[in-house]
Design a protein around this motif. Structure first.
Motif, short mmCIF file in Angstrom:
data_model
loop_
_atom_site.label_atom_id
_atom_site.label_comp_id
_atom_site.label_asym_id
_atom_site.label_seq_id
_atom_site.Cartn_x
_atom_site.Cartn_y
_atom_site.Cartn_z
N ILE A 247 0.84 -1.20 0.00
CA ILE A 247 0.00 0.00 0.00
C ILE A 247 0.87 1.25 0.00
O ILE A 247 0.61 2.22 -0.73
CB ILE A 247 -0.96 -0.02 1.21
N LEU A 248 1.94 1.24 0.81
CA LEU A 248 2.87 2.38 0.81
C LEU A 248 3.51 2.54 -0.56
O LEU A 248 3.65 3.66 -1.08
CB LEU A 248 3.95 2.18 1.87
N GLU A 249 3.90 1.41 -1.17
CA GLU A 249 4.53 1.46 -2.49
C GLU A 249 3.59 2.06 -3.52
O GLU A 249 3.98 2.88 -4.34
CB GLU A 249 4.94 0.05 -2.91
N TRP A 250 2.31 1.65 -3.47
CA TRP A 250 1.32 2.22 -4.39
C TRP A 250 1.18 3.72 -4.17
O TRP A 250 1.12 4.50 -5.12
CB TRP A 250 -0.03 1.53 -4.18
N SER A 251 1.12 4.14 -2.89
CA SER A 251 0.99 5.57 -2.57
C SER A 251 2.18 6.36 -3.10
O SER A 251 2.01 7.43 -3.71
CB SER A 251 0.88 5.76 -1.05
N TYR A 252 3.38 5.84 -2.87
CA TYR A 252 4.57 6.53 -3.33
C TYR A 252 4.57 6.69 -4.86
O TYR A 252 4.87 7.77 -5.38
CB TYR A 252 5.82 5.75 -2.92
N LYS A 253 4.26 5.61 -5.55
CA LYS A 253 4.29 5.67 -7.01
C LYS A 253 3.28 6.67 -7.55
O LYS A 253 3.57 7.42 -8.49
CB LYS A 253 4.01 4.28 -7.59
N ARG A 254 2.10 6.69 -6.94
CA ARG A 254 1.06 7.60 -7.44
C ARG A 254 1.45 9.06 -7.21
O ARG A 254 1.27 9.91 -8.09
CB ARG A 254 -0.27 7.29 -6.78
N ALA A 256 4.57 10.32 -6.69
CA ALA A 256 5.75 10.69 -7.48
C ALA A 256 5.40 10.86 -8.95
O ALA A 256 5.88 11.80 -9.60
CB ALA A 256 6.83 9.62 -7.31
N GLN A 257 4.55 9.97 -9.48
CA GLN A 257 4.19 10.08 -10.89
C GLN A 257 3.36 11.33 -11.14
O GLN A 257 3.54 12.02 -12.16
CB GLN A 257 3.41 8.84 -11.34
N THR A 258 2.45 11.66 -10.22
CA THR A 258 1.66 12.88 -10.34
C THR A 258 2.58 14.09 -10.39
O THR A 258 2.38 15.02 -11.19
CB THR A 258 0.68 13.01 -9.17
N CYS A 259 3.60 14.09 -9.52
CA CYS A 259 4.56 15.20 -9.51
C CYS A 259 5.32 15.28 -10.83
O CYS A 259 5.41 16.35 -11.46
CB CYS A 259 5.55 15.02 -8.37
N ARG A 260 5.86 14.17 -11.27
CA ARG A 260 6.66 14.15 -12.49
C ARG A 260 5.85 14.61 -13.70
O ARG A 260 6.35 15.33 -14.57
CB ARG A 260 7.21 12.74 -12.74
N ASP A 261 4.59 14.18 -13.75
CA ASP A 261 3.74 14.54 -14.88
C ASP A 261 3.50 16.05 -14.97
O ASP A 261 3.19 16.57 -16.04
CB ASP A 261 2.39 13.83 -14.79
N ARG A 262 3.62 16.74 -13.82
CA ARG A 262 3.34 18.17 -13.76
C ARG A 262 4.59 19.01 -13.55
O ARG A 262 4.50 20.19 -13.21
CB ARG A 262 2.31 18.46 -12.66
N ALA A 292 12.66 3.82 -6.11
CA ALA A 292 12.08 3.13 -7.26
C ALA A 292 10.78 3.78 -7.72
O ALA A 292 10.43 3.72 -8.90
CB ALA A 292 11.83 1.67 -6.90
N ALA A 293 10.06 4.41 -6.80
CA ALA A 293 8.81 5.07 -7.14
C ALA A 293 9.04 6.36 -7.93
O ALA A 293 8.10 6.87 -8.56
CB ALA A 293 8.01 5.38 -5.88
N GLY A 294 10.26 6.90 -7.86
CA GLY A 294 10.56 8.11 -8.62
C GLY A 294 10.93 9.32 -7.79
O GLY A 294 11.04 10.43 -8.32
N TYR A 295 11.13 9.14 -6.48
CA TYR A 295 11.51 10.25 -5.61
C TYR A 295 13.03 10.46 -5.60
O TYR A 295 13.80 9.52 -5.80
CB TYR A 295 11.12 9.96 -4.15
N VAL A 296 13.42 11.68 -5.32
CA VAL A 296 14.77 11.95 -4.84
C VAL A 296 14.73 11.65 -3.34
O VAL A 296 13.84 12.13 -2.63
CB VAL A 296 15.16 13.43 -5.08
N VAL A 297 15.66 10.84 -2.85
CA VAL A 297 15.59 10.33 -1.48
C VAL A 297 16.62 11.02 -0.59
O VAL A 297 17.80 11.14 -0.96
CB VAL A 297 15.79 8.81 -1.46
N VAL A 298 16.18 11.46 0.59
CA VAL A 298 17.04 12.10 1.58
C VAL A 298 16.83 11.41 2.92
O VAL A 298 15.68 11.24 3.36
CB VAL A 298 16.72 13.60 1.72
N SER A 299 17.88 11.00 3.58
CA SER A 299 17.79 10.39 4.91
C SER A 299 18.29 11.35 5.97
O SER A 299 19.37 11.93 5.84
CB SER A 299 18.59 9.10 4.97
N LEU A 300 17.50 11.48 7.06
CA LEU A 300 17.91 12.25 8.23
C LEU A 300 18.14 11.32 9.41
O LEU A 300 17.96 11.70 10.57
CB LEU A 300 16.84 13.28 8.60
#
Length: 367
Positions: A247-254, A256-262, A292-300
């Motif tokens: 479910i988290l993976e689906w949320s991330y992909k949706r 990130a893809q929405t962001c990339r499309d815009r 993998a979902a398409g984010y730039v990843v930052v760890s704190l």
């Protein structure tokens, strides 16, 4: 225990329950479903947790129990912060703007020359227990707009859409229905180790309200698992739990893809808990999932360094980050963002925020 441990699992469990002081299951459920969401560092059955639980003031509500909140079943948010309010919440001033954000006022249409960043998260990002202007979001925005070297943009706005106990599924709705009209150029989604637990509890509430999810993926999953309004809470959570990662993976992909499309830059940030941070393989898996979902990843993961954890939480019984911890997050997050594609948009910032650590591991004084 040396004797009854040989009697088998069920008799041993019964005798343990009769001989040890511990919270009842009902109280544990209340503790885990509230703002704490398993955030305590003490063992759930220890005397320390019992003591903390009883030291908590009678008036220490979740945001959903405060006067600044209204419930609704019109959409999967199931409630929202009331717009244009100011209240005392957990001994701190909490104000909302006309859009219902825990933030200053913003116009729907950004002024010319403005670079906008939208922020998604839960209570640690909203700023539970810290005053207006003390959240790491406010500190970063203030820093970006301080006089200094010439920047690529005349003005910077960081819009705080975070609300306590928001699940990643709700972030999808927020992104599509609330954030996109503000036309941000970047989006930062802040994750932490309790996202899976928040997701399962939210799904249970959503199903039991009879609200049909607006997404075919979730409708199909609930039907496959045989979940409906009449399914008891503990069964919903038991059946959903193995699927929370997907479910988290689906949320991330949706998102990130929405962001990339815009043309919006999606950034996923891991912010650890004060106690029990997600570490090792589990964190690496979460980061790989977001990447993998398409984010730039930052760890704190190292943001709190070797600072005393007890000095970074808002109360002994509530380990949401206090103003000191928010300053640490603001300083380290800003530096990490300069290692992402945002560097081109943020370059030329002034000196680090006063009072914050200069490096993740550097200790800071309570003063």
């Amino acid at each position: 225990p040396a004797v009854y441990s040989y009697l088998g699992a069920r008799p041993a469990a019964l005798l343990t329950a009769l001989t040890e002081s511990q919270l009842s299951q009902r109280d544990l459920n209340k503790l885990e479903r509230g703002y704490y969401e398993q955030l305590m560092g003490a063992n759930r059955h220890s005397e320390e947790l019992w003591e903390l639980y009883n030291r908590r003031p009678l008036v220490w509500p979740r945001i959903q129990e405060s006067e600044i909140w209204r419930d609704h079943t019109d959409n999967i948010l199931l409630g929202e912060l009331l717009p244009g309010q100011q209240v005392e919440f957990k001994n701190a001033t909490l104000s909302t703007n006309s859009w219902g954000m825990r933030d200053k006022e913003y116009a729907l249409e950004a002024p010319a020359g403005t670079y906008r960043i939208a922020l998604l998260g839960s209570s640690h990002v909203m700023g539970s227990g810290v005053n207006d202007g003390e959240t790491f979001e406010s500190l970063i925005e203030e820093r970006l707009n301080q006089p200094g070297p010439q920047r690529p943009h005349e003005r910077y706005e960081v819009l705080n859409f975070a609300v306590a106990a928001r699940a990643p599924i709700q972030h999808v709705y927020l992104m599509e229905e609330k954030i996109l009209p503000f036309k941000p150029q970047a989006l930062i989604q802040v994750a932490h180790g309790q996202d899976k637990g928040i997701a399962s509890r939210f799904i249970s509430r959503m199903i039991q309200t009879g609200l049909e999810p607006p997404y075919p993926y979730l409708r199909d999953l609930f039907e496959e698992l045989g979940l409906d309004q009449n399914t008891p809470d503990f069964i919903i959570q038991r059946r959903i739990r193995p699927h929370t990662g997907a479910i988290l993976e689906w949320s991330y992909k949706r998102i990130a893809q929405t962001c990339r499309d815009r043309g919006i830059l999606p950034i996923w940030v891991y912010q650890p808990m004060i106690y029990d941070p997600e570490e090792g393989v589990a964190l690496e898996q979460r980061m790989a999932q977001a990447r993998a979902a398409g984010y730039v990843v930052v760890s704190l993961a190292d943001v709190y360094g070797d600072n005393d954890q007890a000095e970074l939480q808002i109360a002994a019984w509530d380990n949401h980050p206090n103003a000191l911890a928010h300053r640490l997050v603001a300083d380290v997050l800003y530096q990490r963002l300069l290692e992402t594609p945002l560097k081109a948009e943020l370059e030329g910032a002034p000196e680090p925020i006063p009072g914050a650590a200069r490096t993740p591991g550097e200790r800071i004084d309570e003063e």
